[in-house]
Every structure is written in C-alpha cells, then in structure tokens.
Write a protein that holds these residues in place. Structure first.
Motif, mmCIF file in Angstrom:
data_model
loop_
_atom_site.group_PDB
_atom_site.id
_atom_site.type_symbol
_atom_site.label_atom_id
_atom_site.label_comp_id
_atom_site.label_asym_id
_atom_site.label_seq_id
_atom_site.Cartn_x
_atom_site.Cartn_y
_atom_site.Cartn_z
ATOM 1 N N ALA A 1 0.843 -1.207 0.000
ATOM 2 C CA ALA A 1 0.000 0.000 0.000
ATOM 3 C C ALA A 1 0.876 1.255 0.000
ATOM 4 C CB ALA A 1 -0.922 -0.007 1.217
ATOM 5 N N MET A 2 1.982 1.208 0.727
ATOM 6 C CA MET A 2 2.867 2.375 0.756
ATOM 7 C C MET A 2 3.512 2.595 -0.614
ATOM 8 S SD MET A 2 4.450 2.719 4.542
ATOM 9 C CE MET A 2 5.639 1.456 4.488
ATOM 10 N N ILE A 3 3.835 1.477 -1.299
ATOM 11 C CA ILE A 3 4.409 1.597 -2.649
ATOM 12 C C ILE A 3 3.362 2.206 -3.595
ATOM 13 C CG2 ILE A 3 5.143 0.222 -4.668
ATOM 14 C CD1 ILE A 3 6.631 -1.627 -2.654
ATOM 15 N N ALA A 4 2.121 1.698 -3.501
ATOM 16 C CA ALA A 4 1.071 2.185 -4.402
ATOM 17 C C ALA A 4 0.760 3.662 -4.144
ATOM 18 C CB ALA A 4 -0.189 1.332 -4.231
ATOM 19 N N GLN A 5 0.887 4.090 -2.899
ATOM 20 C CA GLN A 5 0.616 5.506 -2.568
ATOM 21 C C GLN A 5 1.861 6.375 -2.723
ATOM 22 O OE1 GLN A 5 -0.875 5.898 1.441
ATOM 23 N NE2 GLN A 5 -2.985 5.656 0.779
ATOM 24 N N ARG A 6 2.956 5.768 -3.116
ATOM 25 C CA ARG A 6 4.255 6.452 -3.197
ATOM 26 C C ARG A 6 4.587 7.135 -1.858
ATOM 27 N NH1 ARG A 6 4.267 10.045 -8.225
ATOM 28 N NH2 ARG A 6 2.022 9.921 -8.124
ATOM 29 N N ARG A 7 4.248 6.440 -0.785
ATOM 30 C CA ARG A 7 4.490 6.954 0.567
ATOM 31 C C ARG A 7 5.892 6.535 1.001
ATOM 32 N NH1 ARG A 7 1.144 8.342 4.990
ATOM 33 N NH2 ARG A 7 -0.697 8.096 3.688
ATOM 34 N N ALA A 8 6.761 7.480 1.252
ATOM 35 C CA ALA A 8 8.138 7.154 1.644
ATOM 36 C C ALA A 8 8.114 6.373 2.959
ATOM 37 C CB ALA A 8 8.952 8.425 1.802
#
Ligand SMILES: C[S@@+](CC[C@H](N)C(=O)[O-])C[C@H]1O[C@@H](n2cnc3c(N)ncnc32)[C@H](O)[C@@H]1O
Length: 380
Positions: free
Chosen positions: A209-216
C-alpha cells in the motif's frame, strides 16, 4: 559536502537497492557489491536515501579504508580520518563493528583502539582531552575484512526496516525491507488486485500500500543524522516536505490480507492504521487452504516454514492443501519459503526462483507468473 555512502542490504537485495537509488534517487554513481551498495552524493542525497529507500538496511557514510594488520596501523588509520568534520565537541561517538578473516580478531580490542584514535583526533581539533558525549549520536561503525579496516558513520540510527508502524508483530514477522523487495521483484505498482493469505502482522500488504501511494517508508520515523550539526536542518525539512508532497492519498488499489489467526488480523488492522494506510487495505480471518483463488491478481505469501511456526510436517501438509486450493488459479504467485521441498508439496515448479535471506534464514522466493505452470510429480 561530497559524501561516499554505503547501504548494507540483506543478501540478495543489492540489485533492488541499486535500482532504487538509480531510479528514485536519480544517481549515476551506484555500485552494488556483496551485501551492500555504494554511491556518492551530498547531504540532500543522504536525507533522500534515509527517507525513501524501501529495501536497504541503513545509510552509512564511508569515511575511509586502509590495511590494518596491527593495532598501531588501526590507530593511525583511524586517527587520519576527518572526524571533526562530522562529530562536534559534545557529540556522542560510540563504536561498534565486526572482524572477519583478520589478524585483529578481537572486536572489543578493536573498538577500544578505534575509540582512542577518534578521541585523539578530536582532542587535537577541539583542544580538550575529555568528551562529555552528551549531544547527538554519531555511531561509528567499523569492519575488518581480510586485514582491511573500513570506517563509517551511521546516519540512520535504528535500521531502516523499522518504519514505525510495527511496534507489535506476530511470532514470525517478515522484515519490512524484504516484504517491500518481494513486491518490487513482482513489479507490482497498484494496478492488479493483491492478496496475502498468510498476512501475519500485515507487513507485505502494508508495504504494498505504501508503494502504491508512493508513501516514503521513512516518513513516520526519525534518523540520527536529523540531529547532526554538520547537516543543515533545512535539508531534512525540505526532504520531508518533498516526500509528503509525493504521497498519493487518492490512489486506488485493491489489497487484501487474511490469516487463520484472529489476533493476526487484528494486529494487521492496527499496523495498517499506524502506517497511515488504513481504509486502503482490508483484512479478514480465513484459512488459506479454503479461499477461492479463481480470480485475477497477484498473490504474495510468506507461509509458515516449519522453523519458527509449525513443525515441518504440518507446514508441508499446509503447502499441499493450499496448493490444491490454488489449483489452476490465474493469479501470479510469489511465495517465500525456506523449505527446499516447497515446490513438490505445492504441486508446481516455479517459473523462477530467487535466493533471499529472511534475517538469518535462507529462503527462496518461488515465482509463478506464466499461465498454466507445469505441475510436478509428487513423491509417493
Ligand atoms: C510466517 S507468518 C507470516 C508473517 C507475515 N508475513 C508478517 O510479516 O507478519 C505465517 C502466518 O501464517 C498464518 N497461518 C498458518 N496457517 C494458516 C492457514 N491455514 N491459513 C492462513 N494463515 C495461516 C499464521 O497465523 C502466521 O501469521
């Protein structure tokens, strides 16, 4: 200030970390070696790497390397390094490291000599002979490999796998850096539905989910170098603001996790909330061997190995039942297991395998991405 940096990685993840630096960090001077990746850059690069790298263990500044067969050589080599460029008068500078295949094999003795040499250098620079070490931490790290000493300063503090969302974990959690690497190896970026039927504490789904949201991955934690006086505070502020601007909170994706254990489901929900991805990842209680896999998407799994959870017979029986439930599912499958018999039990030979380490446990990532994978004969 031009810095040479070094990211230690889990074995098998060097290439992925090098790609993260080349593509995300737009760096050209990136060298992957056994268990680490080296690159050069300035303080902005250092802050970027700490905040954004998903698969590296930490970001070290490499100060130098020199032959050291004797304590005198070690002392002189360490004393010649420019410690005062980094460590202020009140800085704390503990020493840790390891020695392999070297004449200087006693780690405590090496620690003592390195500390003495750094104190000697800093004493000359600051005109004092005693350091209170009450300020920020500048962790000195050393390695002695085949009589060559290498000296680093650790800019990260706690390891980069500590994102800040998983204070609690189940009995056998997957390291966050490895979970992110599985998702990256599959080149999943949020377009296809994703399922983890052995979600445990939710690590793979949360990393996805963090990858999909581009969340560092570093947004929720701090780094030792944020307190360093040699790096302008504005560097970190800007790096954090830029990372926040990148987050796509409206990204649409379909991620689900399930686990047979109710307490794991609750833990995953709590961890997703802490990671800031609650409401985008869904968890439920289910037996992986009873799910319906007749659907499109990508499946990631880190089932029990029979090492830390379940005994080997129960783990293998689970692979067999689960493999039967999957049958001819059109889903792409990425399964991490340390069991050399995995493919036989699962009933299919992987299209590709990749050796990875989950901490000290040697595993294979079994990858199934071609349709109608050939089944393999089961042992009688
Ligand atoms: C190695 S752990 C997964 C760890 C997870 N990747 C994480 O990072 O926390 C394996 C998980 O499989 C779950 N499990 C065992 N048997 C299962 C089954 N039949 N169906 C679904 N989950 C099962 C266990 O409860 C455990 O949480």
């Amino acid at each position: 200030m031009e810095l040479t940096m070094c990211c230690p990685t889990l074995f098998g993840l060097e290439g992925i970390v090098a790609d993260e630096l080349r593509f995300g960090g737009k760096l050209t001077d990136v060298r992957a070696e056994n268990g680490r990746v080296l690159f050069t850059g300035d303080a902005d690069t250092l802050a970027w790497a700490n905040l954004h790298l998903r698969c590296a263990e930490r970001v070290l500044i490499r100060l130098g390397a020199f032959p050291a067969k004797t304590f005198d050589q070690l002392f002189e080599g360490v004393r010649a390094l420019p410690w005062e460029q980094f460590v202020p008068r009140d800085g704390a500078f503990p020493v840790k490291g390891y020695s392999l295949g070297s004449a200087l094999h006693s780690v405590p003795d090496c620690q003592r000599i390195i500390k003495k040499a750094a104190v000697s250098r800093l004493s000359d620079a600051y005109g004092v002979s005693w350091f209170e070490e009450t300020g920020a931490k500048y962790q000195i790290q050393f390695s002695l490999m085949n009589d060559v000493a290498e000296l680093f300063l650790d800019s990260s503090g706690s390891g980069l796998h500590k994102r800040g969302y998983r204070a609690n974990a189940n009995a056998a959690p997957l390291r966050e850096t490895l979970a992110a690497a599985m998702v990256k190896l599959a080149r999943w970026r949020g377009r296809e539905p994703l399922l983890d039927p052995f979600c445990g504490s939710g690590t793979i789904t949360i990393e996805a989910a963090m990858i999909a949201q581009r969340r560092a991955p570093g947004l929720m934690r701090s780094f030792d170098a944020e307190k360093w006086s040699c790096i302008d505070g504005g560097v970190w502020r800007q790096a954090r603001e830029a990372a926040l601007d990148l987050v796509d909170r409206n990204a649409k994706f379909d991620i689900t996790g399930s686990d047979v254990d109710r307490s794991c489901v609750e833990l995953s929900i709590e961890n997703a909330r802490k990671a800031g991805v609650a409401g985008t990842v869904f968890f439920s209680q289910a037996d992986a061997a009873k799910l319906d896999y007749n659907r499109q998407g990508v499946l990631f799994a880190n089932p029990p190995y029979g090492e830390r959870l379940l005994d080997i017979q129960s783990a293998q029986a689970l692979y067999t039942n689960w493999g039967r439930a999957i049958g001819k599912s059109p889903m792409k499958q990425y399964v991490l297991s340390s069991d050399a018999e995995f493919e036989r039990c699962y009933g299919r030979k992987a299209d590709k395998r990749r050796k990875l380490y989950n901490g000290m446990i040697k595993c294979d990532l079994y990858m199934y991405f071609k349709h109608s994978a050939p089944s393999i004969a089961k042992k009688p």
